[in-house]
Design a protein around this motif. Structure first.
Motif, PDB file in Angstrom:
ATOM      1  N   ARG A  65       0.828  -1.210   0.000  1.00  0.00           N
ATOM      2  CA  ARG A  65       0.000   0.000   0.000  1.00  0.00           C
ATOM      3  C   ARG A  65       0.866   1.265   0.000  1.00  0.00           C
ATOM      4  NH1 ARG A  65      -5.210   0.766   1.214  1.00  0.00           N
ATOM      5  NH2 ARG A  65      -4.699   2.565   2.516  1.00  0.00           N
ATOM      6  N   LEU A  66       1.960   1.232   0.765  1.00  0.00           N
ATOM      7  CA  LEU A  66       2.845   2.397   0.798  1.00  0.00           C
ATOM      8  C   LEU A  66       3.402   2.714  -0.590  1.00  0.00           C
ATOM      9  CD1 LEU A  66       4.791   1.865   4.139  1.00  0.00           C
ATOM     10  CD2 LEU A  66       3.325   3.797   3.565  1.00  0.00           C
ATOM     11  N   VAL A  67       3.717   1.660  -1.353  1.00  0.00           N
ATOM     12  CA  VAL A  67       4.215   1.866  -2.711  1.00  0.00           C
ATOM     13  C   VAL A  67       3.076   2.316  -3.627  1.00  0.00           C
ATOM     14  CG1 VAL A  67       5.265   0.766  -4.729  1.00  0.00           C
ATOM     15  CG2 VAL A  67       6.084   0.204  -2.425  1.00  0.00           C
ATOM     16  N   ALA A  68       1.968   1.571  -3.606  1.00  0.00           N
ATOM     17  CA  ALA A  68       0.851   1.849  -4.522  1.00  0.00           C
ATOM     18  C   ALA A  68       0.240   3.225  -4.303  1.00  0.00           C
ATOM     19  CB  ALA A  68      -0.216   0.769  -4.378  1.00  0.00           C
ATOM     20  N   LEU A  88       9.839   6.965  -7.902  1.00  0.00           N
ATOM     21  CA  LEU A  88       8.902   6.938  -6.775  1.00  0.00           C
ATOM     22  C   LEU A  88       8.969   5.629  -5.998  1.00  0.00           C
ATOM     23  CD1 LEU A  88       5.797   8.524  -8.563  1.00  0.00           C
ATOM     24  CD2 LEU A  88       7.179   9.587  -6.764  1.00  0.00           C
ATOM     25  N   ALA A  89       9.077   4.521  -6.724  1.00  0.00           N
ATOM     26  CA  ALA A  89       8.991   3.202  -6.074  1.00  0.00           C
ATOM     27  C   ALA A  89      10.271   2.797  -5.361  1.00  0.00           C
ATOM     28  CB  ALA A  89       8.607   2.143  -7.107  1.00  0.00           C
ATOM     29  N   LYS A  90      11.428   3.046  -5.965  1.00  0.00           N
ATOM     30  CA  LYS A  90      12.683   2.579  -5.366  1.00  0.00           C
ATOM     31  C   LYS A  90      12.950   3.173  -3.981  1.00  0.00           C
ATOM     32  CE  LYS A  90      15.281   1.271  -9.478  1.00  0.00           C
ATOM     33  NZ  LYS A  90      16.451   1.589 -10.319  1.00  0.00           N
ATOM     34  N   PRO A  91      12.806   4.494  -3.796  1.00  0.00           N
ATOM     35  CA  PRO A  91      13.008   5.024  -2.444  1.00  0.00           C
ATOM     36  C   PRO A  91      12.016   4.449  -1.439  1.00  0.00           C
ATOM     37  CG  PRO A  91      13.051   6.797  -4.056  1.00  0.00           C
ATOM     38  CD  PRO A  91      12.583   5.577  -4.775  1.00  0.00           C
ATOM     39  N   HIS A 113      10.909  -4.027 -11.400  1.00  0.00           N
ATOM     40  CA  HIS A 113      11.185  -5.209 -10.572  1.00  0.00           C
ATOM     41  C   HIS A 113      12.501  -4.967  -9.852  1.00  0.00           C
ATOM     42  CE1 HIS A 113      11.751  -9.890 -10.348  1.00  0.00           C
ATOM     43  NE2 HIS A 113      11.675  -9.308  -9.155  1.00  0.00           N
ATOM     44  N   THR A 114      12.438  -4.922  -8.540  1.00  0.00           N
ATOM     45  CA  THR A 114      13.658  -4.742  -7.748  1.00  0.00           C
ATOM     46  C   THR A 114      13.796  -5.890  -6.752  1.00  0.00           C
ATOM     47  OG1 THR A 114      12.584  -3.439  -5.990  1.00  0.00           O
ATOM     48  CG2 THR A 114      13.462  -2.230  -7.895  1.00  0.00           C
ATOM     49  N   ILE A 115      15.041  -6.211  -6.430  1.00  0.00           N
ATOM     50  CA  ILE A 115      15.348  -7.231  -5.423  1.00  0.00           C
ATOM     51  C   ILE A 115      16.331  -6.622  -4.435  1.00  0.00           C
ATOM     52  CG2 ILE A 115      16.404  -9.470  -4.974  1.00  0.00           C
ATOM     53  CD1 ILE A 115      15.409 -10.392  -7.698  1.00  0.00           C
ATOM     54  N   LYS A 116      15.994  -6.695  -3.159  1.00  0.00           N
ATOM     55  CA  LYS A 116      16.893  -6.167  -2.121  1.00  0.00           C
ATOM     56  C   LYS A 116      17.980  -7.194  -1.832  1.00  0.00           C
ATOM     57  CE  LYS A 116      15.379  -3.551   1.267  1.00  0.00           C
ATOM     58  NZ  LYS A 116      14.758  -3.076   2.532  1.00  0.00           N
ATOM     59  N   GLU A 121      21.234  -3.157  -0.464  1.00  0.00           N
ATOM     60  CA  GLU A 121      21.205  -2.445  -1.753  1.00  0.00           C
ATOM     61  C   GLU A 121      20.014  -2.925  -2.592  1.00  0.00           C
ATOM     62  OE1 GLU A 121      23.832  -2.289  -5.867  1.00  0.00           O
ATOM     63  OE2 GLU A 121      24.807  -2.887  -3.992  1.00  0.00           O
ATOM     64  N   ILE A 122      19.348  -1.979  -3.245  1.00  0.00           N
ATOM     65  CA  ILE A 122      18.224  -2.300  -4.116  1.00  0.00           C
ATOM     66  C   ILE A 122      18.744  -2.503  -5.537  1.00  0.00           C
ATOM     67  CG2 ILE A 122      16.014  -1.516  -5.053  1.00  0.00           C
ATOM     68  CD1 ILE A 122      15.871  -2.070  -2.099  1.00  0.00           C
ATOM     69  N   GLN A 123      18.577  -3.709  -6.051  1.00  0.00           N
ATOM     70  CA  GLN A 123      19.033  -4.016  -7.409  1.00  0.00           C
ATOM     71  C   GLN A 123      17.841  -3.991  -8.361  1.00  0.00           C
ATOM     72  OE1 GLN A 123      20.886  -7.846  -7.821  1.00  0.00           O
ATOM     73  NE2 GLN A 123      21.432  -7.522  -9.963  1.00  0.00           N
ATOM     74  N   ASP A 124      17.958  -3.227  -9.425  1.00  0.00           N
ATOM     75  CA  ASP A 124      16.913  -3.144 -10.442  1.00  0.00           C
ATOM     76  C   ASP A 124      17.114  -4.283 -11.443  1.00  0.00           C
ATOM     77  OD1 ASP A 124      15.187  -2.538 -12.565  1.00  0.00           O
ATOM     78  OD2 ASP A 124      15.369  -0.387 -12.210  1.00  0.00           O
ATOM     79  N   VAL A 125      16.153  -5.200 -11.494  1.00  0.00           N
ATOM     80  CA  VAL A 125      16.244  -6.349 -12.405  1.00  0.00           C
ATOM     81  C   VAL A 125      15.060  -6.341 -13.375  1.00  0.00           C
ATOM     82  CG1 VAL A 125      17.582  -7.785 -10.823  1.00  0.00           C
ATOM     83  CG2 VAL A 125      15.090  -7.806 -10.676  1.00  0.00           C
ATOM     84  N   THR A 126      14.552  -5.149 -13.655  1.00  0.00           N
ATOM     85  CA  THR A 126      13.368  -5.004 -14.499  1.00  0.00           C
ATOM     86  C   THR A 126      13.601  -5.578 -15.896  1.00  0.00           C
ATOM     87  OG1 THR A 126      12.833  -2.962 -13.329  1.00  0.00           O
ATOM     88  CG2 THR A 126      11.679  -3.352 -15.405  1.00  0.00           C
TER      89      THR A 126
END
Length: 200
Positions: A65-68, A88-91, A113-116, A121-126
């Motif tokens: 919900r916080l993201v959406a 917006l989503a990554k932070p 699509h991110t994986i922590k 560290e947040i890795q962007d794997v979109t």
């Protein structure tokens, strides 16, 4: 047969009978006690698992919900502004306990699509515009209801192939659904360790 033996034999038989009966009774009591103790431990373990899963479900729902509901998130998703969406989503994801975050548009195509990582560290794997593999995404899109209840499932993350417990919710915008946010917690670290104290 001597008189002495005739006198001793009934007492001997009675002693053996009492001993066998005593062993039987004690064995039954001990086994029943162990069975009850095991049943109680299993029930307690079941309650712990149930409580932990309920907490995880609540946490994941709140994180999704916080993201959406991040300001302008629905607008960015509808406009397919991937730069703004990511900004917006990554932070938001970075400050949450979300290990896997996926965002899909109204057609079910991947937008983020991110994986922590273990170091935070947040890795962007979109994989842009890749169709969703999780059935819960399609189910929510088919309902097309901003007030749909969250959908949950156990599945592999399509990138790192680890098993996650996923929660998906619709992203509302202008009284419609413009996409889906999926948050995931890995089974090994996020769920099994707190429940069973596994030293992984």
């Amino acid at each position: 047969m001597s008189i002495r033996f005739k006198v001793i034999l009934p007492y001997l038989l009675l002693t053996l009978l009492v001993a066998v009966t005593g062993v039987f009774v004690v064995t039954r009591l001990v086994s029943k006690s162990l069975e009850e103790r095991l049943s109680n431990q299993l029930l307690e373990a079941g309650r712990v698992v149930s409580d932990e899963m309920a907490r995880k479900e609540t946490d994941q729902f709140e994180d999704a919900r916080l993201v959406a509901f991040t300001r302008r998130f629905g607008e960015a998703l509808k406009a397919e502004d991937e730069v703004m969406l990511s900004g917006l989503a990554k932070p938001a994801a970075g400050g949450l306990n979300v290990e896997s975050l996926m965002v899909y548009d109204a057609q079910g195509f991947e937008k983020l699509h991110t994986i922590k990582q273990s170091n935070g560290e947040i890795q962007d794997v979109t994989q842009p515009n890749k169709p969703a593999k999780l059935s819960i995404v399609g189910e929510l899109l088919a309902e097309n209801n901003p007030d749909s209840t969250p959908k949950r499932m156990l599945a592999k993350d399509p990138v790192d192939e680890r098993y996650y417990y996923f929660t998906a919710i619709p992203v509302p915008f202008e009284n419609g659904v413009v996409g889906i946010v999926v948050t995931g917690t890995s089974l090994a670290v996020g769920i099994l360790v707190p429940m069973f104290g596994l030293g992984l």
